[in-house]
Design an enzyme around this catalytic site. Structure first.
Site, short mmCIF file in Angstrom:
data_model
loop_
_atom_site.label_atom_id
_atom_site.label_comp_id
_atom_site.label_asym_id
_atom_site.label_seq_id
_atom_site.Cartn_x
_atom_site.Cartn_y
_atom_site.Cartn_z
N LEU A 124 0.94 -1.11 -0.09
CA LEU A 124 0.16 -0.10 0.05
C LEU A 124 0.97 1.05 0.22
CD1 LEU A 124 -2.81 1.54 0.45
CD2 LEU A 124 -2.46 1.37 2.93
N ASP A 125 1.37 1.56 1.11
CA ASP A 125 2.50 2.56 1.26
C ASP A 125 3.62 2.05 2.09
OD1 ASP A 125 3.78 4.83 1.95
OD2 ASP A 125 2.33 5.39 3.50
#
Length: 939
Positions: A599-600
């Site tokens: 995701l991040d």
């Protein structure tokens, strides 16, 4: 020749019977001497609790044939081991002493015993491509394969089947899902009281519940907005009969297709609020001759190409729930295409129609083109928004609900097993007596002695065409998943849905790996010891791609082994200097190490680079970049002082708050020192008005200018941050100030409870008042700090750190101790969901001098019903898609890379959209209302 019945039972227990038994099955069959019958443990997934013969049938079989029965032990089977022992069977893990082995679902290839007779649902006789490897294994291992689906009488009628129980369970689950869907749309309904089939001990309990629901329908009625509620049933076989047996307990009227338009005009008739409508349709109702003229059943069967389906225009617009039980082959027109569904979903006047589909036939890509995959008992529903080409699991978003579980009868294991065994017993008896020429058994033999039987010779072509068998330069793809933690489930779901891929889940927790692996037919578990280089090399040797979900400090060891073996690697973690140092070696070995693909970091890179590259292609310049990302509990579940619950590693969350940070804001370089992030939180992050966000600077934002190919000197702002709810940073700063987040080895913890750990960390005496001590330790104006101290005390109570409960806490540091405490006290509960929010803002100077502010954002929620978190989906699915791209040779770049190149981010974002993870993009002119100018860059 010595009969198998003369083999001592003790030898069968030890597995030694195979040594002294010399008679072949063919010889035994000719003599009709009793065979040894084995009953295997079902291991396709943890829900499979059925059995081919019940203990009562085993007892009868032993009595009537003098056969010996060996049963594999199972703790999940609906009938326990003791009941089979009482019936006279032998419990033994080893089935090598059996001549014929009875099961239900497919058998993992590595568990097939050579030269045996297997009686199972093999799902091979229709040339199902995903099971061609299994068929090849039956041939290679000289196995006689008897398939229940082919056990028919002289007229072709099936003798042994679970059809009605699939119909029972499919209808029960369908009603349960409909109630959940209506509630998500804002409407209470009587169906909300229905549970999934597996929650009921037996069918009698189901019928009792249905009578209660029927009373509520007649008393309180149905939601006005959705009346009349029409349930359309396709098919007329056992599946549909079972579904009707459930539905018919509810108050309803049977209607015909011709009545539908008149019913629609009379939809406000009060009768439709208190009774359901049932429509049973056959081909004559939903197909028409393309050239015109009446429907002819014989012609339709012989020349189906002369017909087309009109279900989408004639029946679907009136249908609330479709219960699909038809048998379909590719030569026939589809009941509905994806285009048909999109047309219906576009019509506003039909917004209350086609709420749900119970696709009990579970024919993937079959009569319903948009039915893309089988769902599971754990996650029974998905949603298809054909208008936007999106498939998702968010019950509140647009789309038709689809229930497509492929092992429905196992939700009713007691009745299903008894019914099946009643039908199977005569043939099990013939098998036990060695009568393999019994006409029903003989008709059901697909292969034996390494050859396909005459009726199935056509499968040779399918075997030759199937990927991985008898095709030059092709083979099945193999993935090694290292780690079985929080994000593994969606990753394995995605990869296992492609039938050309085998997956090995390797973990230091073998039990956890097995629980995950047993859910899929093409997945196995293995023990992982990253410190054992030889064992690691062996695991990696047979894989095409290694997905590393182990703790971050172990990624490099896996990558080094993969490079030695010439295998690609995928990981969601940040690319560390140690990993980057492997770039040259990876290139030399023609290996791709694809990092930062979660995701991040991960899809944030993908969405950012898509906008940046697009801007560059039109000659524009990126002047500012602000990015925020956060994984949080959904607002309704943020019910603690921290406003946080853990759907990811608590240790990672805590250590991230200790990092230093660098960024550029409005032309000025800013730095935040180590352990100062919480004290320098951004108290208001105005992304979406409905969320009370604050944020923390995320590490070194400046390095991403180079990573994204941006000119930092020409940029006003370059910033990446982490989102939290208001109040998070204050509580975390208090924990830090009190020494509870120390990584000092001297802070080793060995306490009898969380409360003891707290007092030890604060150097508090057993009788000292903690509130006063904490207030003093935090310093400053005690009166002004009082509200914060009060909040902190509430937080410590929520963490269980003021409790007298004695639960030992042992950890190498205080931070690790807090990780354990928070993981236990702040985990998502049953029925709770999390939230992922990702937001990019780009300041873009166009070639004509004008200025655009472009945003790209994603908001995703977890599934409270299945327990699948948004964090797991947004980390696991991108990693799985990246793995597929590498397996498909769609990535040509080698070395240690990120998903910042077009050959990765373009297909990855497209495939994410198909899984319901879609970025919303907006562009506005001018810079004054941008985040760059609204943010208070106070550091």
């Amino acid at each position: 020749m010595l009969s198998v019945r003369h083999t001592p039972k003790l030898l069968l227990r030890s597995g030694g019977s195979a040594i002294i038994r010399r008679a072949t099955l063919a010889t035994q069959a000719a003599a009709h001497s009793p065979l040894v019958i084995g009953i295997r443990r079902e291991d396709k997934n943890r829900w499979e609790r059925r059995v081919a013969l019940t203990p009562a049938h085993v007892k009868q079989l032993i009595s009537e044939t003098n056969a010996q029965v060996i049963v594999q032990p199972s703790n999940t089977r609906i009938f326990n081991n003791a009941s089979f022992i009482e019936a006279g069977a032998t419990i033994n893990e080893d089935l090598s002493g059996a001549d014929a082995i009875l099961g239900i679902k497919e058998v993992p290839i590595d568990k097939l015993l050579p030269s045996k007779t297997y009686v199972i649902f093999s799902h091979t006789h229709k040339a199902q491509r995903y099971n061609m490897p299994s068929l090849q294994a039956f041939l290679d291992k000289q196995i006689r394969l008897i398939d229940y689906e082919l056990m028919v009488d002289a007229k072709g009628k099936r003798q042994v089947l679970f059809g009605k129980h699939a119909g029972y369970a499919g209808m029960i689950d369908g009603l349960h899902g409909l109630g959940q869907r209506l509630l998500a749309l804002g409407y209470n309904s009587p169906f909300i009281h229905m549970g999934q089939a597996h929650v009921y001990p037996n069918l009698e309990c189901v019928h009792t519940k249905l009578r209660h629901v029927a009373d509520i329908i007649e008393d309180q009625g149905l939601p006005d907005a959705f009346a009349p509620m029409l349930f359309t049933f396709t098919g007329s076989g056992n599946v549909t009969q079972g579904a009707r047996a459930i539905f018919d307990d509810l108050p309803h009227d049977n209607v015909t297709v011709d009545e539908l338009p008149f019913i629609a005009k009379d939809r406000y008739n009060d009768r439709y609020r208190r009774r359901l409508l049932a429509l049973q349709v056959g081909a004559e109702d939903y197909v028409e001759r393309i050239a015109g003229g009446p429907y002819d059943r014989a012609e339709y069967r012989e020349f189906p190409e002369r017909y087309r389906s009109v279900f989408a225009t004639k029946i679907a617009p009136y249908t609330s729930m479709l219960v699909n039980g038809i048998y379909w082959e590719a030569k026939y027109p589809r009941l509905m295409t994806t285009k048909d569904l999109a047309h219906i979903q576009k019509q506003k006047e039909l917004k209350s129609r086609m709420l749900a589909i119970a696709d009990i036939s579970c024919d993937i890509g079959g009569s319903l083109e948009f039915m893309s995959h089988a769902s599971t008992i754990d996650s029974p529903f998905f949603y298809v928004d054909a208008v936007n080409g999106v498939e998702h699991k968010d019950i509140e978003k647009p789309g038709v609900q689809i229930n497509s579980i492929d092992n429905l009868p196992t939700e009713l294991p007691f009745e299903a097993s008894k019914h099946f065994a009643d039908a199977m017993y005569p043939y099990a008896k013939a098998l036990a007596l060695g009568d393999l020429k019994h006409p029903v058994l003989n008709r059901a033999i697909i292969c034996q002695d390494g050859q396909l039987t005459k009726p199935h010779k056509h499968l040779d072509k399918s075997l030759a065409e199937a990927q991985g068998f008898r095709v030059a330069n092709t083979r099945r793809k193999r993935v090694l998943l290292a780690g079985s933690g929080m994000v593994s489930q969606p990753l394995v779901d995605y990869l296992a849905s492609t039938k050309d891929t085998d997956i090995t889940i390797a973990s230091n927790d073998l039990g956890e790996a097995k629980r995950l692996a047993y859910q899929y037919p093409n997945t196995e578990a293995a023990l992982l010891d990253v410190s054992d280089s030889a064992a690691l090399d062996l695991l990696i040797r047979d894989s095409d791609v290694v997905v590393s979900l182990v703790p971050a400090h172990l990624h490099t060891r896996l990558a080094e082994s993969a490079i030695r073996r010439g295998k690609h690697v995928v990981t969601a973690s940040y690319i560390t200097p140690e990993m980057q140092a492997l770039d040259s070696a990876a290139r030399a070995s023609n290996v791709t190490i694809l990092g930062e693909i979660g995701l991040d970091p991960g899809i944030d890179h993908c969405s950012a680079m898509q906008v940046i590259d697009s801007a560059k292609e039109r000659g524009a310049t990126i002047r500012s970049f602000v990015s925020w990302c956060g994984g949080l509990p959904a607002p309704e579940n943020s019910d603690n002082q921290l406003g946080y619950k853990f759907s990811w590693s608590p240790r990672g969350v805590l250590t991230a708050g200790l990092n230093p940070a660098r960024f550029k804001a409005n032309g000025q370089m800013r730095e935040i020192a180590e352990r100062q992030l919480f004290a320098n939180a951004f108290r208001n992050v105005p992304l979406h008005p409905g969320f009370a966000f604050e944020g923390l600077a995320n590490r070194d934002s400046l390095q991403y200018a180079e990573i994204y190919g941006l000119d930092l000197d020409g940029m006003d702002t370059m910033f990446r941050g982490t989102l939290r709810y208001h109040g998070f940073a204050d509580i975390m700063q208090c924990l830090l100030s009190l020494g509870l987040l120390s990584l000092d080895a001297k802070s080793h913890v060995s306490a009898n409870s969380a409360a003891e750990f707290l007092r030890h960390a604060l150097c508090a005496t057993p009788t000292e008042d903690l509130r006063q001590l904490i207030a003093r330790r935090l310093g400053g104006d005690q009166k002004a700090a009082a509200p914060l101290v009060a909040r902190l005390m509430l937080a410590l109570e929520e963490f269980g750190m003021l409790s007298a409960e004695h639960s030992p806490v042992t950890a190498p540091t205080s931070l690790d101790a807090m990780s354990k405490i928070l993981q236990h006290s702040l985990k998502l509960g049953a029925g709770e969901r999390d939230l992922v929010c990702l937001f990019h803002e780009f300041g873009i100077e166009n070639p004509d001098g004008s200025y655009d502010v472009q945003t790209s954002s994603l908001v995703a929620y977890g599934d409270a019903e299945s327990g699948e978190t948004a964090m797991a989906r947004t980390v696991g699915i991108p990693a799985a898609i990246a793995t597929r791209l590498l397996l498909e040779d769609a990535v040509s770049t080698r070395g240690v890379i990120r998903p910042t190149i077009k050959e990765i981010y373009d297909p990855l974002l497209q495939r994410l959209a198909h899984k319901g993870l879609v970025f919303a993009e907006h562009t506005k002119r001018g810079v004054h209302n941008s985040l760059q100018h609204k943010m208070k860059w106070h550091q």
